[in-house]
Design a protein around this motif. Structure first.
Motif, short mmCIF file in Angstrom:
data_model
loop_
_atom_site.label_atom_id
_atom_site.label_comp_id
_atom_site.label_asym_id
_atom_site.label_seq_id
_atom_site.Cartn_x
_atom_site.Cartn_y
_atom_site.Cartn_z
N CYS A 155 -3.61 -0.15 1.52
CA CYS A 155 -2.56 0.55 0.79
C CYS A 155 -1.27 -0.21 0.89
CB CYS A 155 -2.40 1.97 1.33
SG CYS A 155 -1.25 2.93 0.33
N TYR A 156 -1.06 -1.08 -0.10
CA TYR A 156 0.16 -1.88 -0.11
C TYR A 156 0.97 -1.50 -1.34
CZ TYR A 156 -2.44 -4.13 3.52
OH TYR A 156 -3.13 -4.35 4.67
N GLY A 157 1.97 -2.31 -1.65
CA GLY A 157 2.89 -1.94 -2.72
C GLY A 157 2.22 -1.55 -4.02
N GLY A 158 1.19 -2.33 -4.39
CA GLY A 158 0.56 -2.09 -5.68
C GLY A 158 -0.41 -0.93 -5.66
N ILE B 154 0.04 2.10 -3.97
CA ILE B 154 0.54 3.42 -3.58
C ILE B 154 0.32 4.48 -4.67
CG2 ILE B 154 2.59 4.72 -2.88
CD1 ILE B 154 3.51 2.12 -1.44
N SER B 155 0.76 4.19 -5.89
CA SER B 155 0.60 5.19 -6.96
C SER B 155 -0.87 5.50 -7.20
CB SER B 155 1.19 4.69 -8.27
OG SER B 155 2.56 4.47 -8.12
N ARG C 13 -2.55 7.38 -4.37
CA ARG C 13 -2.09 8.76 -4.33
C ARG C 13 -2.86 9.59 -5.34
NH1 ARG C 13 2.18 9.18 -6.70
NH2 ARG C 13 3.77 7.75 -5.99
N GLU D 37 -1.06 -0.26 11.99
CA GLU D 37 -1.26 0.49 10.75
C GLU D 37 -2.74 0.71 10.58
OE1 GLU D 37 -1.69 0.92 6.23
OE2 GLU D 37 -2.59 -0.56 7.57
N ASN E 35 5.02 -5.76 4.60
CA ASN E 35 4.16 -4.60 4.39
C ASN E 35 4.75 -3.35 5.04
OD1 ASN E 35 2.42 -6.08 2.87
ND2 ASN E 35 1.05 -6.57 4.58
N TYR F 230 6.75 -1.36 2.73
CA TYR F 230 6.01 -0.44 1.85
C TYR F 230 5.79 0.92 2.50
CZ TYR F 230 4.45 -4.58 -0.85
OH TYR F 230 4.38 -5.70 -1.60
N TRP F 231 5.55 0.89 3.81
CA TRP F 231 5.15 2.13 4.49
C TRP F 231 6.34 2.93 4.99
CZ3 TRP F 231 1.86 -1.96 7.21
CH2 TRP F 231 0.73 -2.26 6.42
N TYR G 182 11.38 -2.24 -3.25
CA TYR G 182 10.95 -3.64 -3.38
C TYR G 182 10.84 -4.00 -4.84
CZ TYR G 182 6.41 -1.24 -3.71
OH TYR G 182 5.39 -0.39 -4.07
N HIS H 7 3.71 -4.51 -8.80
CA HIS H 7 4.35 -3.21 -8.77
C HIS H 7 5.68 -3.33 -8.07
CE1 HIS H 7 0.70 -0.53 -9.52
NE2 HIS H 7 0.27 -1.79 -9.63
N ARG I 193 8.84 4.16 -9.46
CA ARG I 193 7.81 3.14 -9.23
C ARG I 193 7.43 2.56 -10.58
NH1 ARG I 193 5.74 2.54 -4.51
NH2 ARG I 193 6.24 4.10 -2.90
N GLU J 121 5.86 11.32 0.08
CA GLU J 121 5.24 10.01 0.02
C GLU J 121 5.58 9.21 1.28
OE1 GLU J 121 4.87 7.45 -3.77
OE2 GLU J 121 6.67 6.71 -2.78
N MET K 255 3.54 10.55 4.08
CA MET K 255 2.14 10.14 3.95
C MET K 255 1.97 8.68 4.38
SD MET K 255 -0.09 9.89 0.44
CE MET K 255 0.69 8.44 -0.26
N LEU K 256 2.86 7.82 3.87
CA LEU K 256 2.74 6.39 4.20
C LEU K 256 3.11 6.14 5.66
CD1 LEU K 256 4.27 4.94 0.91
CD2 LEU K 256 1.87 4.86 1.61
N ARG L 78 0.46 6.25 8.17
CA ARG L 78 -0.43 5.09 8.25
C ARG L 78 -0.03 4.21 9.41
NH1 ARG L 78 -3.58 4.32 3.69
NH2 ARG L 78 -4.09 2.27 4.53
#
Ligand SMILES: Nc1nc2c(ncn2[C@@H]2O[C@H](COP(=O)(O)OP(=O)(O)O)[C@@H](O)[C@H]2O)c(=O)[nH]1
Ligand code: SF4
Ligand SMILES: [Mg+2]
Lengths: 600, 391
Positions: free
Chosen positions: A557-560, A562-563, A566, B244, B258, B261-262, B267, B275, B298, B328, B331-332, B335
């Motif tokens: 689960c990285y930047g790309g 997440i959406s 989810r 993680e 990374n 992101y969490w 970014y 993304h 996003r 969100e 949730m992240l 991790r």
């Protein structure tokens, strides 16, 4: 009012799919009742479900005017009867409105179980029977063989049977000629007090309850005050008319005529199939024979999957009941499924049709528990408990004896499959009564069998074990002593009420075992181990386990992601929401129907 | 257009959508060179131009903490990769201690390339080894063998770069012993960071099809669970600690990019298939239509070289309000081994949910923080989905 000698009232009866609806369509066309351009297939089956499933659920009556070969114009009233054993009583009332029937037999299939059942019903009602061998256009048609089967099997002379094809229209005129020639005209006393038979009713949103009637004696016209004898209801006649097939008001309906009657009554329960209509003052003193209260035979719990839909379900049931007074229901609540209704039906088909209509026409998502019958449980203290739902069953300690409803079952099958049928009915606690050859190719077998066994997948099993050849008919014969127990299913140690069922003691062990095994397959792995047990009272008779789910994780689960991830989780969660959460166990909907599909 | 004080995020991701060949399990956006409609020089130019265009849209860069060039296989760009990184670092003003990571696959790195990249400012290489069993590599459709992978790992450390290795378990036909062997050999590369992924069969990939029709055995989730447990234990013994769900590192070697992101840091994403996440203010300044009440935006750039590589690429956006952003983040954040603090839990409105998860043994509460348990790592979806749903 028409001279009764120029009236013929008849019905078309047939085993399912032998071409009854198609033939009725041709009759409407040939008599110009419906313009060709308005012709749509299966005109008399007006509900979507009737068209799709090819069954008639509601009776219909249509008046056609026919110019016969003798130069006279006849008023023919064609009464289309429901085409399923669930509706046997309704069929008998429709037949009571006729003097004759066309018995349609498929030229390739020959005589089948409901051919026999319907023919017997027509004979018992003293009706003239005109055999019609249909679908003679089919390459596999064998009218000679079928003629034989009708004569040998049904003892109906068939040398003058009409040969016809609803598809090409061939022979349809011959059929109407035969009706004019052979079906007796109605006989009644025009001066006697009104007596009319209600053979069906439906609900019109603007007019209220509309009754379909056949006048026996006297006449009925707009404005008079009438009384429905069995329901003891007095009301005014707002309108009488005939169906062509749209409603066409007339001044009055006289002896022998068939038509509709509108009273402005809004409660369909007051307008009962089989009831007698007479005048409120100086009316008839005796009812027409044959009236019976509609009696549901099969019961199931219907629960909205989304608990918020409970009021919608109530509204929908009320709406359906308007056209279907045989539908009975009362509120029921289950620990597992929340609030819902215990609904009684005439039979399994009736149940399926109602559930489908609730879902389709009212947008409800429903969960149905396994169907059951009405058991009688006698307690040690001497009273009787009527068991509609397994929850009503008294504790084993207080139970003296039990009774369950039995059927007389008729199976028609080619001789090669007699063994297969015997084996199946043995498994289903059937008692063999007798067997006779209707012809070299058809054997008729009679059994007595508990209704509860029949509603368990019996018809599908019968079909598959006889490669589709067997046909089935049954009638209710009353209650018999039985040895019934309530089997509970426990998930994670807790009994789930909606999974309980009543079963014969001899079968309890096998059923419990198969069912726990089946539930193990159906119930998905959860975060905790889920023991599945079958129990009679406190005694566990079988046990299985759904092992705990050990891994369920989106690792990446990285930047790309997440959406996307989810959304994936949302989908997973929505899937779980559709399951029923009982205690901490998530149970998919199929689990509640699994009981029905158990073949031990 | 520019709102006062809005600048570009300090974390930048660049997507290079090229691979030598497609792996059998892959559903990332990447094209083989024969299907790439531009030369790699043109691709590098276009990526740099797309990044620069943000400044012209009203949001200037304000320095870079982390830059991550992923894919695909960025090393397929050859020397062009160093050009790309220098250009971006200079444009955005990379800090002297910036973490600059490239993704690399063994078949397309050379000692010379790594030296050049180190000079261009790269500090870290994430090497896609996946397995050190040649049969498994063949089944995965990887373009390299085991010995090349071990060489490539050595070249990375020899170039003075931090090494991170990706490795997979739960492969069709893989035994516990096979897994243990790959794991030991990966640890022997002396990588300071290791990511462990159980194979996920993605719909539409050749491997998923092979499993569906029975050509490859479906990995048993109980066996995979054991592999993950063993992996965590063995890595820990070697000094690589989980920080993680899927990531293990020697202390201080955790990926800063990374981690961003969490932890809800914005970014910038550049390149087709990339993304990005922007604050509502930044997104507005950059010309996105953003309604009131939106907290973060996003965006996903189209997975197409034709529409995703220009200076105003086609994007799809997702708008999150304050509550959604907080959920969100919660949730992240779960991790991460360190979990989330009580403040975030209550902002996200998930304290009750967490209490329920704690009763199921999936999270624990200690010292004002909620953190995932051993059991919770394996059943993460239960934690993530309940926290995200807030119920
Ligand atoms: N070939 C042929 N098919 C027919 C004929 N009459 C009806 N069918 C077909 O047989 C099926 C059942 O007909 P239907 O009228 O619905 O039968 P019902 O169940 O008795 O009402 C339909 O597919 C019809 O198209 C006929 O005379 N010839
Ligand atoms: S190297 Fe990575 S991105 Fe490229 S095809 Fe293989 S898995 Fe996909
Ligand atoms: Mg029909």
């Amino acid at each position: 009012m028409t001279d009764p000698t120029l009236i013929r009232n008849f019905s078309i009866i047939a085993h399912i799919d032998h071409g009854k609806s198609t033939l009725a369509d041709r009759v409407l066309q040939l008599t110009h009742t419906v313009a060709d351009r308005d012709m749509q297939e299966q005109l008399l089956d007006s509900m979507d479900i009737e068209r799709e499933r090819g069954i008639t659920i509601k009776a219909q009556a249509v008046r056609v005017m026919y110019d016969a070969d003798d130069g006279q114009e006849y008023q023919l009233n064609l009464i289309d009867t429901p085409g399923h054993v669930d509706f046997t009583y309704e069929v008998s009332r429709s037949l009571a409105a006729c003097e004759g029937v066309i018995l349609v037999v498929d030229a390739a299939q020959g005589v089948e179980a409901q051919t026999v059942a319907n023919a017997l019903m027509a004979m018992n009602a003293g009706l003239e029977i005109i055999p019609l061998i249909n679908k003679i256009d089919l390459p596999a048609a064998d009218p000679e063989r079928v003629r034989h089967e009708i004569e040998e099997g049904l003892a109906i002379p068939a040398d003058e049977a009409v040969l016809a094809s609803g598809k090409t229209g061939e022979g349809v005129r011959d059929a109407l000629e035969a009706v004019v020639r052979l079906v007796p005209h109605p006989v009644g006393d025009p001066h006697a007090p009104l007596k009319a038979l209600i053979f069906d009713s439906y609900f019109d949103a603007y007019r209220g309850v509309v009754a379909l009637i056949r006048v026996i004696d006297g006449s009925v016209s707009k404005g008079v005050k009438i009384r429905m004898m069995a329901s003891a209801t007095v009301t005014d006649v707002e309108e009488v008319g005939v169906r062509r097939p749209a409603n066409l008001p007339v001044e009055s309906l006289g002896v022998g005529e068939v038509g509709y009657l509108i009273t402005g009554l809004k409660d369909p329960a007051l307008v009962k199939v089989g009831d007698t209509v007479t005048l409120a003052r100086h009316g008839a003193t005796e009812q027409l024979p044959g009236y019976r209260e509609a009696k549901p035979m099969v019961f199931t719990g219907l629960f909205p999957i989304d608990g918020d839909q409970y009021p919608d379900l109530r509204d929908a049931l009320e709406r359906l009941q308007l056209n279907d007074p045989a539908l009975l229901w009362e509120p029921e609540s289950s620990h597992a499924l929340g609030f819902g209704f215990r609904v009684g039906f005439l039979g399994l088909l009736h149940m399926e049709v109602v559930k489908e209509r609730l879902e389709r026409e009212f947008g409800l998502e429903l969960l149905a528990t396994a169907p059951s019958v009405e058991y009688h449980a006698f307690r040690t203290k001497g009273d009787m408990v009527v068991v509609h739902s397994p929850q009503d069953m008294p504790d084993p300690g207080h139970l003296d004896r039990t009774e369950e409803p039995y059927l007389k079952v008729t199976v028609l099958v080619p001789p090669d499959y007699v063994g297969a049928v015997m084996e199946l009915s043995d498994q289903r606690r059937g008692t063999f009564k007798d067997m006779q050859y209707l012809s070299a190719t058809t054997v008729e077998l009679h059994y007595e069998m508990p209704l509860s066994e029949l509603i368990m997948d019996f018809f599908d099993q019968l079909k598959s074990r006889t490669k589709g050849y067997a046909s089935l008919d049954y009638e209710y014969i009353g209650y018999r002593e039985s040895n019934l127990v309530k089997l509970d299913i426990l998930l994670a140690g807790k009994a789930v009420d909606a999974l309980s069922f009543v079963v014969h003691r001899d079968k309890a062990y096998a059923r419990g075992k198969v069912l726990t095994e089946k539930l193990r397959e159906i119930i998905p792995r959860q975060m905790f181990e889920v023991p599945i047990q079958a129990a009679i009272g406190a005694k566990i008779i079988s046990r299985e386990t759904v092992r705990a789910m050990r891994k369920d994780v989106i690792a990446k689960c990285y930047g790309g992601d997440i959406s996307r991830k989810r959304k994936l989780l949302e989908k997973q969660k929505a899937g779980k929401k559709r399951m029923k959460n009982v205690g901490s166990v998530e149970i998919p909907q199929e689990a509640f129907m699994a009981i029905l599909k158990v073949d031990e | 257009m520019s709102e006062a004080g809005t600048t570009l995020p300090r974390h930048v991701y660049v997507h290079v959508p090229v691979c030598r060949s497609k792996c059998s399990y892959c559903d990332f956006f990447s094209l083989t060179p024969d299907r790439l409609p531009v030369t790699s020089e043109a691709l590098v130019d276009a990526l740099v131009n797309q990044a620069r265009a943000w400044a012209e849209r009203g949001v200037p860069p304000a320095g870079i903490d982390t830059l991550y060039v992923g894919g695909g296989t960025p090393t397929m760009l050859g020397d062009g990769l160093a050009t790309l990184i220098s250009a971006l670092a200079i444009w955005a003003g990379a800090e002297s201690d910036a973490e600059i990571t490239i993704e690399a696959n063994p078949e397309s790195v050379t000692p010379e390339m790594l030296e050049l990249l180190a000079m261009a400012g790269v500090t870290r290489v994430s090497l896609g080894i996946q397995s050190l069993d040649d049969d498994e590599l063949a089944m995965l459709g990887r373009a390299h063998g085991a010995s090349r992978a071990i060489d490539a790992a050595r070249w990375v450390t020899e170039a003075g770069l931090d090494l991170s290795v990706d490795v997979m378990c739960g492969l069709p036909g893989q035994s516990a012993a096979d897994w243990r062997q790959t794991l030991d050999r990966v640890i022997a590369t002396d990588a300071g960071h290791i990511s462990v992924y159980p194979l996920s069969l993605e719909a539409g990939t050749p491997l998923a099809a092979a499993v569906a029709i029975g050509d490859a055995p479906e990995p048993d989730t109980d066996v995979v669970a054991d592999m993950l447990l063993e992996g965590a234990a063995v890595l820990k013994k070697s000094g690589l600690l989980r920080y993680e769900t899927a990531n293990y590192a020697r202390p201080g070697q955790e990926s800063r990019h990374n981690t961003a992101y969490w932890t809800g840091a914005p970014y910038l994403g550049v390149g087709p298939g990339a993304h990005g996440m922007l604050t509502a203010a930044t997104a507005r300044s950059a010309g996105f239509i953003v309604a009131d009440g939106v907290d973060r935006v996003r965006y996903a750039i189209a997975c197409s070289v034709e529409t995703g590589l220009g200076i105003m690429p086609e994007v799809t956006v997702e708008l999150l309000d304050r509550g959604e952003s907080a959920r969100e983040d919660a949730m992240l954040g779960l991790r991460l081994t360190r979990g989330i603090d009580d403040g975030l839990a209550s902002r996200a409105g998930v304290t009750e949910v967490l209490e329920g998860l704690a009763a199921d043994g999936l999270v624990v509460h200690a010292d004002g923080r909620w953190a995932t348990t051993e059991r919770g790592w394996l059943l993460g979806n239960e934690v993530f989905s309940r926290v995200w749903a807030g119920e």
